[in-house]
Design a protein around this motif. Structure first.
Motif, mmCIF file in Angstrom:
data_model
loop_
_atom_site.group_PDB
_atom_site.id
_atom_site.type_symbol
_atom_site.label_atom_id
_atom_site.label_comp_id
_atom_site.label_asym_id
_atom_site.label_seq_id
_atom_site.Cartn_x
_atom_site.Cartn_y
_atom_site.Cartn_z
ATOM 1 N N THR A 1 -9.945 0.293 -0.270
ATOM 2 C CA THR A 1 -9.069 0.556 -1.427
ATOM 3 C C THR A 1 -9.128 -0.592 -2.427
ATOM 4 O OG1 THR A 1 -7.063 -0.390 -0.440
ATOM 5 C CG2 THR A 1 -7.482 1.937 -0.040
ATOM 6 N N LYS B 1 2.076 1.632 -3.548
ATOM 7 C CA LYS B 1 1.001 2.093 -4.426
ATOM 8 C C LYS B 1 0.667 3.555 -4.165
ATOM 9 C CE LYS B 1 -2.552 -0.710 -4.868
ATOM 10 N NZ LYS B 1 -3.584 -1.719 -4.508
ATOM 11 N N SER C 1 0.830 -1.213 0.000
ATOM 12 C CA SER C 1 0.000 0.000 0.000
ATOM 13 C C SER C 1 0.860 1.256 0.000
ATOM 14 C CB SER C 1 -0.936 0.008 1.206
ATOM 15 O OG SER C 1 -1.950 -0.947 1.043
ATOM 16 N N GLU D 1 -4.426 5.007 0.112
ATOM 17 C CA GLU D 1 -3.452 3.910 0.194
ATOM 18 C C GLU D 1 -2.478 4.131 1.349
ATOM 19 O OE1 GLU D 1 -3.221 1.032 -1.269
ATOM 20 O OE2 GLU D 1 -4.394 1.184 -3.088
ATOM 21 N N TRP E 1 -8.166 -0.542 4.080
ATOM 22 C CA TRP E 1 -7.510 -1.316 3.018
ATOM 23 C C TRP E 1 -8.547 -2.037 2.158
ATOM 24 C CZ3 TRP E 1 -7.093 -6.735 2.385
ATOM 25 C CH2 TRP E 1 -6.260 -7.129 1.328
ATOM 26 N N ALA F 1 -2.060 1.930 4.698
ATOM 27 C CA ALA F 1 -0.753 1.347 5.048
ATOM 28 C C ALA F 1 -0.449 1.517 6.531
ATOM 29 C CB ALA F 1 0.342 1.976 4.194
#
Length: 156
Positions: A111, A53, A50, A90, A108, A94
């Motif tokens: 996402t 990204k 994450s 993201e 998460w 994370a």
């Protein structure tokens, strides 16, 4: 006197043997939280992914990657909105994943589902890659399986 000292030494050796046996049996016993540890490891791996990204999306926003034609300001409003959304969410996900918090998993999951929906329902934004959707589905399935197994090893 020698009988007493021999008995004391025998008791001491017996105690040492028992304590060594107790210590070695603690090492041999299987850990009861194997699936929980695996889930936390998975969440930490997903946290690193994450971060990567999120940083990739921020690199797109700032123009760190891509050429003049691919510049952020030259993209459609839908692409810009989705990119900024993923750049922020993201990185938030994370942090929550790394801490293994419930809200981190929820963010998460948001996402993962968001990316799959954008790829499937709005292919004009990021191109509609079925590979991305497949990877997101595999990550989601792995999370659900690990969470299920971790929940089963804890009594209610």
């Amino acid at each position: 006197m020698s009988d007493t000292s021999a008995r004391d030494q025998g008791r001491d050796k017996g105690r040492e043997a028992m304590s060594m046996a107790a210590m070695s049996s603690e090492r041999i016993e299987p850990d009861d939280n194997v699936w929980t540890r695996r889930l936390v490891l998975f969440l930490r791996i997903m946290a690193v992914i994450s971060i990567l990204k999120g940083l990739y999306h921020w690199a797109q926003v700032t123009g760190f990657i891509g050429g003049e034609e691919e510049a952020f300001e030259n993209q459609s409003m839908a692409w810009q909105t989705a990119t900024v959304y993923f750049a922020v969410i993201e990185l938030v996900a994370a942090v929550g994943l790394w801490l293994a918090t419930p809200w981190g998993a929820v963010v998460w999951l948001t996402t993962v589902v968001s990316m799959a929906v954008i790829e499937l329902m709005f292919p004009g934004i990021y191109g509609g890659s079925l590979t991305v959707v497949g990877l997101e589905a595999v990550m989601l399935g792995a999370y659900l399986a690990l969470a299920w197994m971790a929940a089963r090893e804890r009594p209610p």
